[in-house]
Scaffold this motif. Structure first.
Motif, mmCIF file in Angstrom:
data_model
loop_
_atom_site.group_PDB
_atom_site.id
_atom_site.type_symbol
_atom_site.label_atom_id
_atom_site.label_comp_id
_atom_site.label_asym_id
_atom_site.label_seq_id
_atom_site.Cartn_x
_atom_site.Cartn_y
_atom_site.Cartn_z
ATOM 1 N N ILE A 231 0.841 -1.210 0.000
ATOM 2 C CA ILE A 231 0.000 0.000 0.000
ATOM 3 C C ILE A 231 0.867 1.247 0.000
ATOM 4 C CG2 ILE A 231 -1.611 1.370 1.391
ATOM 5 C CD1 ILE A 231 -2.954 -1.247 2.223
ATOM 6 N N LEU A 232 1.888 1.269 0.875
ATOM 7 C CA LEU A 232 2.735 2.456 0.982
ATOM 8 C C LEU A 232 3.604 2.662 -0.257
ATOM 9 C CD1 LEU A 232 3.853 2.272 4.716
ATOM 10 C CD2 LEU A 232 2.214 3.829 3.703
ATOM 11 N N SER A 233 3.960 1.574 -0.930
ATOM 12 C CA SER A 233 4.794 1.700 -2.125
ATOM 13 C C SER A 233 3.960 1.988 -3.374
ATOM 14 C CB SER A 233 5.635 0.435 -2.322
ATOM 15 O OG SER A 233 4.803 -0.694 -2.480
ATOM 16 N N GLY A 234 2.628 2.048 -3.197
ATOM 17 C CA GLY A 234 1.750 2.383 -4.320
ATOM 18 C C GLY A 234 1.273 1.183 -5.103
ATOM 19 N N ASN A 235 1.644 -0.021 -4.681
ATOM 20 C CA ASN A 235 1.209 -1.247 -5.371
ATOM 21 C C ASN A 235 -0.142 -1.682 -4.796
ATOM 22 O OD1 ASN A 235 1.004 -3.641 -6.778
ATOM 23 N ND2 ASN A 235 2.535 -4.716 -5.546
ATOM 24 N N LEU A 236 -1.176 -0.884 -5.084
ATOM 25 C CA LEU A 236 -2.498 -1.121 -4.484
ATOM 26 C C LEU A 236 -3.128 -2.421 -4.980
ATOM 27 C CD1 LEU A 236 -3.946 2.506 -4.607
ATOM 28 C CD2 LEU A 236 -2.772 1.372 -2.732
ATOM 29 N N ASP A 237 -2.943 -2.722 -6.261
ATOM 30 C CA ASP A 237 -3.511 -3.970 -6.796
ATOM 31 C C ASP A 237 -2.855 -5.190 -6.150
ATOM 32 O OD1 ASP A 237 -5.280 -2.647 -8.467
ATOM 33 O OD2 ASP A 237 -3.850 -2.536 -10.122
ATOM 34 N N TYR A 262 -9.350 -4.143 6.946
ATOM 35 C CA TYR A 262 -8.806 -2.793 7.132
ATOM 36 C C TYR A 262 -7.914 -2.408 5.953
ATOM 37 C CZ TYR A 262 -5.457 0.749 8.587
ATOM 38 O OH TYR A 262 -4.653 1.848 8.613
ATOM 39 N N TYR A 263 -6.994 -3.300 5.578
ATOM 40 C CA TYR A 263 -6.078 -2.980 4.482
ATOM 41 C C TYR A 263 -6.823 -2.873 3.148
ATOM 42 C CZ TYR A 263 -2.048 -3.563 7.525
ATOM 43 O OH TYR A 263 -1.125 -3.397 8.529
ATOM 44 N N LEU A 264 -7.845 -3.688 2.953
ATOM 45 C CA LEU A 264 -8.645 -3.573 1.725
ATOM 46 C C LEU A 264 -9.406 -2.251 1.686
ATOM 47 C CD1 LEU A 264 -9.901 -7.253 1.534
ATOM 48 C CD2 LEU A 264 -8.578 -6.083 -0.247
ATOM 49 N N ALA A 265 -9.946 -1.843 2.834
ATOM 50 C CA ALA A 265 -10.632 -0.540 2.904
ATOM 51 C C ALA A 265 -9.655 0.588 2.589
ATOM 52 C CB ALA A 265 -11.236 -0.342 4.294
ATOM 53 N N GLN A 266 -8.421 0.479 3.131
ATOM 54 C CA GLN A 266 -7.399 1.496 2.893
ATOM 55 C C GLN A 266 -7.000 1.539 1.413
ATOM 56 O OE1 GLN A 266 -5.753 3.553 5.564
ATOM 57 N NE2 GLN A 266 -5.606 4.589 3.624
ATOM 58 N N ALA A 267 -6.790 0.363 0.823
ATOM 59 C CA ALA A 267 -6.373 0.310 -0.582
ATOM 60 C C ALA A 267 -7.453 0.862 -1.511
ATOM 61 C CB ALA A 267 -6.033 -1.136 -0.958
ATOM 62 N N TYR A 268 -8.710 0.493 -1.253
ATOM 63 C CA TYR A 268 -9.789 0.943 -2.140
ATOM 64 C C TYR A 268 -10.089 2.432 -1.981
ATOM 65 C CZ TYR A 268 -10.944 -3.639 -4.056
ATOM 66 O OH TYR A 268 -10.897 -4.814 -4.745
ATOM 67 N N ILE A 269 -9.896 2.990 -0.796
ATOM 68 C CA ILE A 269 -10.121 4.443 -0.656
ATOM 69 C C ILE A 269 -9.060 5.209 -1.436
ATOM 70 C CG2 ILE A 269 -8.741 5.045 1.422
ATOM 71 C CD1 ILE A 269 -12.354 6.093 0.981
ATOM 72 N N LEU A 270 -7.831 4.648 -1.483
ATOM 73 C CA LEU A 270 -6.770 5.293 -2.265
ATOM 74 C C LEU A 270 -7.014 5.134 -3.770
ATOM 75 C CD1 LEU A 270 -3.705 4.199 -0.095
ATOM 76 C CD2 LEU A 270 -4.593 6.518 -0.341
ATOM 77 N N LYS A 271 -7.730 4.064 -4.153
ATOM 78 C CA LYS A 271 -8.106 3.869 -5.557
ATOM 79 C C LYS A 271 -9.384 4.648 -5.913
ATOM 80 C CE LYS A 271 -7.801 -0.263 -7.480
ATOM 81 N NZ LYS A 271 -6.722 -0.158 -8.495
ATOM 82 N N LYS A 272 -9.945 5.334 -4.905
ATOM 83 C CA LYS A 272 -11.159 6.139 -5.065
ATOM 84 C C LYS A 272 -12.387 5.286 -5.400
ATOM 85 C CE LYS A 272 -8.536 10.256 -6.353
ATOM 86 N NZ LYS A 272 -8.307 11.324 -7.332
ATOM 87 N N ASN A 346 -0.522 9.346 2.377
ATOM 88 C CA ASN A 346 -0.532 10.264 1.240
ATOM 89 C C ASN A 346 0.525 9.777 0.252
ATOM 90 O OD1 ASN A 346 -0.307 12.318 -0.594
ATOM 91 N ND2 ASN A 346 -0.286 13.957 0.918
ATOM 92 N N LEU A 347 0.082 9.061 -0.778
ATOM 93 C CA LEU A 347 1.027 8.406 -1.683
ATOM 94 C C LEU A 347 1.898 9.398 -2.431
ATOM 95 C CD1 LEU A 347 -1.144 5.513 -3.131
ATOM 96 C CD2 LEU A 347 0.454 5.464 -1.244
ATOM 97 N N ASP A 348 1.406 10.635 -2.620
ATOM 98 C CA ASP A 348 2.215 11.620 -3.321
ATOM 99 C C ASP A 348 3.480 11.972 -2.556
ATOM 100 O OD1 ASP A 348 0.346 11.746 -5.321
ATOM 101 O OD2 ASP A 348 -0.769 13.373 -4.380
ATOM 102 N N GLN A 349 3.438 11.784 -1.233
ATOM 103 C CA GLN A 349 4.587 12.162 -0.413
ATOM 104 C C GLN A 349 5.556 11.002 -0.191
ATOM 105 O OE1 GLN A 349 3.482 13.942 3.277
ATOM 106 N NE2 GLN A 349 1.996 15.318 2.357
ATOM 107 N N ILE A 350 5.181 9.805 -0.620
ATOM 108 C CA ILE A 350 6.006 8.641 -0.292
ATOM 109 C C ILE A 350 7.262 8.626 -1.161
ATOM 110 C CG2 ILE A 350 6.106 6.114 -0.384
ATOM 111 C CD1 ILE A 350 3.159 6.135 0.380
ATOM 112 N N GLN A 351 8.384 8.699 -0.531
ATOM 113 C CA GLN A 351 9.665 8.583 -1.196
ATOM 114 C C GLN A 351 10.497 7.567 -0.418
ATOM 115 O OE1 GLN A 351 10.622 10.076 -3.946
ATOM 116 N NE2 GLN A 351 8.755 11.285 -4.204
#
Length: 551
Positions: A231-237, A262-272, A346-351
């Motif tokens: 999730i944090l690395s942006g690999n939501l799928d 919980y993690y599925l809810a988090q991933a899907y909210i980031l996928k909108k 906030n995936l935009d900030q993840i580095q």
């Protein structure tokens, strides 16, 4: 033949059996109740009260006060038995409970006392296996560096034991490697919470390299860490695929259902995908567990549900989850961590931070960055100083305006004849007075609080011409319709905040609903527009003002 009573069937178990079942079965209370009937030794009482405090009152009932009370009784018997390992372990558990409530000073005080009772015997394998358990407390507090350092030292102690012992039983080696697996995973968790993804990946590899079976390496904690990493690395799928696989395989395990949902809810909210995210929130909350970590998953689920329902424009559901959040937050006092968690996802900030490779490089670059940061921070402080001074000035002006308004209300409202200097008006003075009278009644009845209010509906309810009402509001209220209604609503909520202290503890979203605004965002924008100060800062000033009055 009479049916055997369930309580009678428990009599066949020894106290040791009852203790083991209390830890392994879903309902420990029946085994605790049976133990309470027995003539227990002091050693068994020590274990009984620990089970009641940790398993029943903490994990099942989430009653922190009762949990601490029972664990302290356990420590009374631990002292009588001179079992200082249990005594220290109990103190660590009490520290963890305090940390969960954000009572960090009490938690750290317990840890300090615990160290006085810890053994320094590095040949005691059981103590080494449980070494570094302070990291749980530091993790909840948010001191991730101490958590990492503590677990790394505990792993080194286990490695030293393996290196120095000539002959070790295979079952002990297995137990040591399982302990190392859990400590490595705790380190991964700390790095993920700091978004140090390279370091988290490094320790995930260390876990995979342990000489353990596939079943041992496929533990619940490791699977959660891998999903969290994705999730944090942006690999939501990838995270969704792993969580769904895990959920299908362990659907009867309440803990697995809670964390995977919980993690599925988090991933899907980031996928909108808000509807799917909300469904997983609700599924998780049906199996909710107490969270022994920095993130309180129950509260995060309420926040995700609020975000999803807000995007779906389901105001009723949004308000339901916001109330759930507020009620739960009173128990955990979670606000201090909310901003941190928001930035975490906030995936935009993840580095990914490649700090292991860059530690000794680019010194001058870092130096200039530090100087730039100090300049920006100084600019921020100066700007903050003048902004707060402006806010304070506006707060004083608002108070003065409200006092003046209250005095004017005590006097009979002005009629049109007193205001008009000429009879060259579109409306007759009589008609204007009639509309003004109706507007005064409208304000006294506080009908402006209706969120469905519009100019046409107001004109219709007053039985006056739409254009006449518009002209009268513009002429005598010095505003257009929306500006007039918004000012009434803001004045209303300001008086509530000043006259009713309980309003100071309500969420901004509740205040917005209370005075007729459709959303938290619209309310905040209008409040700043009308007062020149954010609602959160206004509440802060009112609280300070009330404190001075009370003193």
């Amino acid at each position: 033949m009479p049916k055997q009573n369930k309580n009678d069937s428990l009599k066949k178990y020894s106290v040791g059996d009852l203790i083991r079942k209390s830890y392994s079965e879903k309902n420990p209370k029946i085994y605790c109740d049976e133990m309470a009937k027995r003539n227990l030794s002091d050693k068994d009482k020590m274990k009984y009260y620990r089970i009641c405090g940790e398993i029943y009152y903490l994990e099942i009932l989430n009653n922190f006060d009762k949990s601490v009370q029972f664990i302290k009784v356990s420590n009374f018997y631990a002292q009588k038995e001179r079992d200082f390992t249990m005594y220290a372990n109990n103190l660590n558990m009490i520290a963890l409970i305090y940390a969960l409530q954000n009572k960090n000073d009490l938690a750290l005080s317990c840890l300090k006392k615990k160290r006085m009772y810890e053994s320094r015997d590095k040949s005691n394998i059981q103590e080494l296996i449980f070494g570094g358990d302070e990291g749980l407390v530091y993790g909840v507090i948010g001191d991730f560096d101490k958590k990492i350092i503590g677990y790394i030292k505990a792993i080194k102690d286990l490695d030293d034991y393996l290196a120095n012992q000539k002959k070790i039983a295979p079952e002990i080696i297995l137990e040591i490697n399982r302990a190392k697996r859990e400590k490595y995973n705790s380190i991964v968790d700390a790095y993920l919470l700091q978004k140090k993804l390279d370091s988290a990946a490094l320790y995930l590899k260390k876990i995979k390299s342990l000489p353990l079976s596939l079943n041992d390496l496929d533990s619940e904690g490791i699977r959660d860490s891998e999903i969290h990493y994705d999730i944090l690395s942006g690999n939501l799928d990838g995270a969704i695929e792993k969580a769904n696989k895990d959920l299908n395989e362990f659907r009867d395990d309440k803990i697995t259902v809670f964390y995977d949902s919980y993690y599925l809810a988090q991933a899907y909210i980031l996928k909108k995908k808000y509807k799917i995210s909300l469904a997983y929130c609700e599924q998780a909350l049906k199996s909710k567990q107490i969270s022994f970590g920095f993130i309180n998953h129950e509260l995060e689920l309420y926040k995700i549900a609020m975000q999803a329902t807000d995007k779906m424009e389901d105001e009723k559901a949004y308000l339901k989850y916001s109330r759930f959040y507020e009620k739960a937050n009173q128990k955990f006092d979670y606000n201090s961590k909310a901003d941190f968690i928001a930035k975490l996802y906030n995936l935009d900030q993840i580095q990914p931070l490649k700090y292991e490779l860059n530690n000794s490089k680019h010194f001058m670059t870092y130096l200039w960055l530090i100087i730039l940061f100090l300049l920006l921070f100084t600019t921020y402080l100066i700007n903050r100083f003048f902004t707060l001074r402006k806010y304070k000035k506006r707060f004083i002006e608002i108070n003065a305006r409200l006092e003046k308004k209250e005095k004017e209300v005590a006097i009979a409202p002005k009629k049109a004849e007193e205001v008009i200097k000429t009879d060259k008006n579109i409306l007759s003075l009589k008609k204007e007075n009639e509309i003004l009278d109706k507007l005064n009644k409208f304000e006294k009845k506080q009908q402006f609080l209706s969120s469905t209010l519009s100019l046409s509906s107001l004109a219709s309810s007053m039985n006056v011409n739409y254009n006449y009402l518009t002209l009268t509001i513009k002429k005598y209220k010095k505003n257009n319709f929306n500006g007039y209604i918004n000012q009434l609503r803001i004045d209303y909520i300001i008086l509530k905040l000043k006259q009713n202290p309980e309003y100071l503890n309500y969420k901004i979203s509740y205040l917005a609903e209370e005075c007729g605004f459709s959303s938290h965002t619209v309310f905040t924008r209008i409040f700043i527009e009308k007062t020149g100060i954010p609602p959160s800062k206004f509440i802060e000033y009112v609280k300070k003002e009330n404190t001075k009055v009370n003193i």
